[in-house]
Every structure is written in structure tokens, then in C-alpha cells.
Design a protein around this motif. Structure first.
Motif, PDB file in Angstrom:
ATOM      1  N   PHE A  78      16.986 -15.465  32.376  1.00 16.88           N
ATOM      2  CA  PHE A  78      18.281 -15.776  31.828  1.00 16.88           C
ATOM      3  C   PHE A  78      18.427 -17.236  31.798  1.00 16.88           C
ATOM      4  CE2 PHE A  78      22.692 -16.683  31.633  1.00 16.88           C
ATOM      5  CZ  PHE A  78      23.259 -15.490  31.084  1.00 16.88           C
ATOM      6  N   PHE A  79      18.996 -17.889  30.833  1.00 18.60           N
ATOM      7  CA  PHE A  79      18.982 -19.462  30.707  1.00 18.60           C
ATOM      8  C   PHE A  79      20.555 -19.704  30.425  1.00 18.60           C
ATOM      9  CE2 PHE A  79      18.374 -23.604  28.298  1.00 18.60           C
ATOM     10  CZ  PHE A  79      17.190 -24.241  29.401  1.00 18.60           C
ATOM     11  N   LEU A  80      20.924 -20.576  31.497  1.00 20.90           N
ATOM     12  CA  LEU A  80      22.306 -20.725  31.196  1.00 20.90           C
ATOM     13  C   LEU A  80      22.728 -22.374  31.135  1.00 20.90           C
ATOM     14  CD1 LEU A  80      25.061 -19.393  32.324  1.00 20.90           C
ATOM     15  CD2 LEU A  80      24.749 -20.491  34.703  1.00 20.90           C
ATOM     16  N   LEU A  81      23.395 -22.373  30.163  1.00 19.86           N
ATOM     17  CA  LEU A  81      23.654 -23.910  29.819  1.00 19.86           C
ATOM     18  C   LEU A  81      25.127 -24.251  30.287  1.00 19.86           C
ATOM     19  CD1 LEU A  81      23.401 -26.638  28.185  1.00 19.86           C
ATOM     20  CD2 LEU A  81      24.111 -25.272  26.149  1.00 19.86           C
ATOM     21  N   ILE A  82      25.159 -25.303  30.974  1.00 18.35           N
ATOM     22  CA  ILE A  82      26.478 -25.672  31.531  1.00 18.35           C
ATOM     23  C   ILE A  82      26.980 -26.860  30.450  1.00 18.35           C
ATOM     24  CG2 ILE A  82      27.766 -26.626  33.362  1.00 18.35           C
ATOM     25  CD1 ILE A  82      25.960 -25.592  35.301  1.00 18.35           C
TER      26      ILE A  82
END
Ligand code: GDP
Length: 363
Positions: free
Chosen positions: A203-207
């Protein structure tokens, strides 16, 4: 014998007799040096029993560029592989100041409270230039760094992006074998490293940040296409309205993209790492994604694709290293470079000559 300067006429000046000389080698250092010579079996046993000190030393071997360290590291990895693969791997990216470390601290504590074990790794290829990486730095994750169920490791510092990323990828294997069931890979959202992270996480989370006047910053660099979730941080105080507006903008922007192969439409949430708001919702999103892709087969398919990607990456890196580290080739390249610079030889002819020489050596 008393020192002459102890004579009462030297008022206020007193010279001590001296103290016992301390050992020339720090005894703790000695211990460390000795323990560095564990056998492969000791490393593997230590890792499998969840010993964080041994895990940390094994990661150091993985990161080392010395051939003898690499050889041990590769054997350890091979033996750990059957015990790896069971963690949920989450990539976390965001520009400096987006709140990555604050968020990792609270996201991580949330997991630990639920009885999980978390390893935080990082990829920062610029760290060689800046002499040491701040990513994955323990001091930035105050709560997590005090926890025995958390393992925090800064970015490996040496080499190309591919090399740095491969080392992190290999360290994942060791952490998983050591029983860490959640893994974060942190990176700065400013360069190419996102592609490398994407090729090792589930899972790739962009803040993102609201109110910087640059809400759609990720779009330009194509990072948004990679994100499975976009989270707008610092949704607290006066910033809540701005964060909500950014959320709407990003949701609209994401509608323009076709549905990804995962079958999951990336979601946009707001939260506050600092005030611990909306963290449960972020985890709920990640778990809903994992449930979906495990169910539709994408999870496994992506992991297999990633394994293939890393096989070719490793081959490429070893070919490159073998070639450029060859002393004879290095000499030849210096000559060829001159000739190309002075237009005496074309780049292609020069390249072919160098490669032919390399292959003639039977390498
Ligand atoms: P990083 O560079 O992405 O790791 O960002 P940091 O986690 O170091 O955060 C940068 C700054 O933003 C720090 O001063 C934090 O205290 C602040 N910060 C982080 N998260 C929040 C948040 O949720 N709300 C507010 N108001 N400030 C935050």
C-alpha cells in the motif's frame, strides 16, 4: 614524587598525581567487535527469535558494500526467506515538513497498541551527498523509538538509488523473518525514489499538506497515480477548512484517472498526526484495501511482479558493479572517455570496445 608546582608558593595551583590510565580500547566496543563475527547460523537464529540487536547487525551487513559482508548477508537472506513475506508493507511518502515522522510515530503506536510489531525502514538516495539520512531517524519518532516492538532504521547511505533501494528491499526480508508484521518504508516525495518504494510495498500512502497553494503537487510528478491513499495532514485548528477543500480538489482530480489494476479507487482522507485525529480512519482505509486485493488476487500478483522486478534490478546492479569495478576496464574507460570528448571516437564505438574487452576477459 610531589610535583614541584605543588609548592605552597604557587598559590591556588594544584597538580594531581594522576589517575590510572584507562584501557586503550573501549570494553563495550570490544564486545561489539566480537559479536560482529557471528556465524551465519547464529545470525539466522537470532533473527528468527526476534533479537533486535542481531537483526540490526545483519542489516548492517546487507548495507555493507564489502564483498565478504555481502556474501554472508546473501546467505542469511536466503535462509530467512522462507520465514518472510508475512507483513503488511506500507510505503509512506511526502515532501519534507508534510509530517511523515510525526505521522509514522502515531500510525506506529496505533499498531503497537493492537499488539503488532512494526519495522520502519527508509529510502533516501540523497543521503550520501548530505552525509547521513534523516529519514527513518529514531530521534524523529520519539514514542516509537522507546518501544521494544518497533525497529527503526535510517536509509542505507551508499550508492545509486537502485542500490540503496535493493538494500532496503533485502532488509524487509530480515525484518519479516524477525516477526515484524507491519513494515513502513519511508521516502521523501521529491524524487525518483517513489517508484522504488512502490516496487516493494503493498500500500502506498501519500501525505499531503493543505494550504500550501500547491495541493496538486503530486500530480506533476506522477506520484498520485502510484498512491493507493492520499492523506491530508495537519487537519486541525484553523487548518480544518483548508484541509477539507484540498480533500475535495484531490478527490475530483482522482476521478480523472482510470480505475487502477488493483480494482481499488484511491481514497483521500484528512487527519492530524499531531493531535491524533483521524488515525483510525487511515488504518481502516489501509485494511479495506488489503482485504480487497487479497480477495481479488491482486495482492499476490503484485508481490510476484515485485519479485521479478527485483531479480532484474539485482542482475543489473551486479553487472554494472562487475563492469565498473574492474580495474582494467576502469583504465580503458579513462582512455575512451578522452577519445570521445575529443571527437576521435563515437560514443557507440567506444562503448562496444569497452564491453568487448570485458567479455573477452571471460567475465
Ligand atoms: P517530515 O519532515 O515530513 O517528517 O515532517 P515532521 O513530522 O517533522 O513535521 C514537520 C512539522 O509539522 C513539525 O513541526 C510538526 O510538529 C508539524 N506537524 C506534524 N504533524 C502535524 C499535525 O498533524 N498538525 C500540526 N498542526 N502540525 C503538525
Amino acid at each position: 614524587m610531589e610535583h614541584p608546582e605543588n609548592d605552597p608558593k604557587y598559590n591556588g595551583l594544584n597538580v594531581n598525581k594522576g589517575v590510572v590510565k584507562p584501557p586503550s580500547l573501549n570494553p563495550y566496543l570490544k564486545k561489539r567487535l566480537r559479536s560482529n563475527s557471528y556465524s551465519v547460523a547464529e545470525y539466522v537464529d537470532g533473527i528468527l527469535s526476534g533479537d533486535r540487536v542481531i537483526l540490526s547487525q545483519a542489516v548492517t551487513l546487507v548495507e555493507s558494500s564489502r564483498p565478504e559482508h555481502q556474501e554472508i548477508a546473501q546467505t542469511i537472506i536466503e535462509q530467512c526467506l522462507p520465514h518472510a513475506g508475512n507483513a503488511i508493507r506500507v510505503g509512506i511518502t511526502g515532501v519534507p515538513g508534510a509530517g511523515k515522522s510525526t505521522s509514522i510515530d502515531v500510525f506506529g503506536m496505533h499498531l503497537l497498541e493492537k499488539g503488532h510489531k512494526l519495522a520502519v525502514l527508509a529510502i533516501d538516495p540523497s543521503s550520501e551527498r548530505s552525509k547521513g539520512s534523516i529519514l527513518g531517524d529514531k530521534t524523529r519518532m520519539e514514542k516509537l523509538s522507546m518501544e521494544k516492538n518497533a525497529f527503526i532504521r535510517p536509509s542505507p547511505a551508499a550508492g545509486s538509488l537502485g542500490g540503496v533501494a535493493r538494500k532496503t528491499r533485502e532488509s524487509i526480508v530480515l525484518c519479516e523473518a524477525a516477526g515484524f508484521d507491519y513494515l513502513f518504508v519511508e521516502t521523501v516525495g521529491v524524487g525518483q525514489s517513489e517508484t522504488a518504494v512502490q516496487s516493494m510495498v503493498d500500500f502506498f500512502l501519500l501525505i499531503q499538506l493543505a494550504g500550501t497553494g500547491d495541493e496538486l503537487q503530486g500530480i506533476k510528478r506522477g506520484i498520485m497515480e502510484m498512491a493507493d491513499g492520499i492523506v491530508i495532514n495537519k487537519a486541525d485548528g484553523d487548518n480544518i477548512d483548508k484541509a477539507k477543500m484540498a480533500q475535495r480538489q484531490l478527490r475530483n482530480a482522482l476521478h480523472l484517472y482510470p480505475l487502477p489494476e488493483s480494482g481499488w479507487s484511491p481514497e483521500v482522507l484528512t487527519y492530524s498526526g499531531y493531535y491524533n485525529l483521524g488515525i483510525v480512519e487511515v488504518w481502516d482505509m489501509i485494511h479495506r484495501y488489503i482485504d480487497l486485493v487479497k480477495h481479488n488476487g491482486f495482492f499476490e500478483r503484485k508481490r510476484r511482479e515485485q519479485a521479478k522486478y527485483w531479480m532484474f534490478e539485482s542482475i543489473n546492479e551486479q553487472l554494472r558493479n562487475g563492469f565498473y569495478r574492474d580495474p582494467e576496464i576502469a583504465g580503458l574507460l579513462a582512455t575512451l572517455e578522452e577519445e570521445v570528448l575529443n571527437s576521435r571516437k563515437s560514443s557507440f564505438v567506444a562503448a562496444r570496445e569497452a564491453l568487448e574487452r570485458y567479455y573477452q576477459q571471460g567475465k
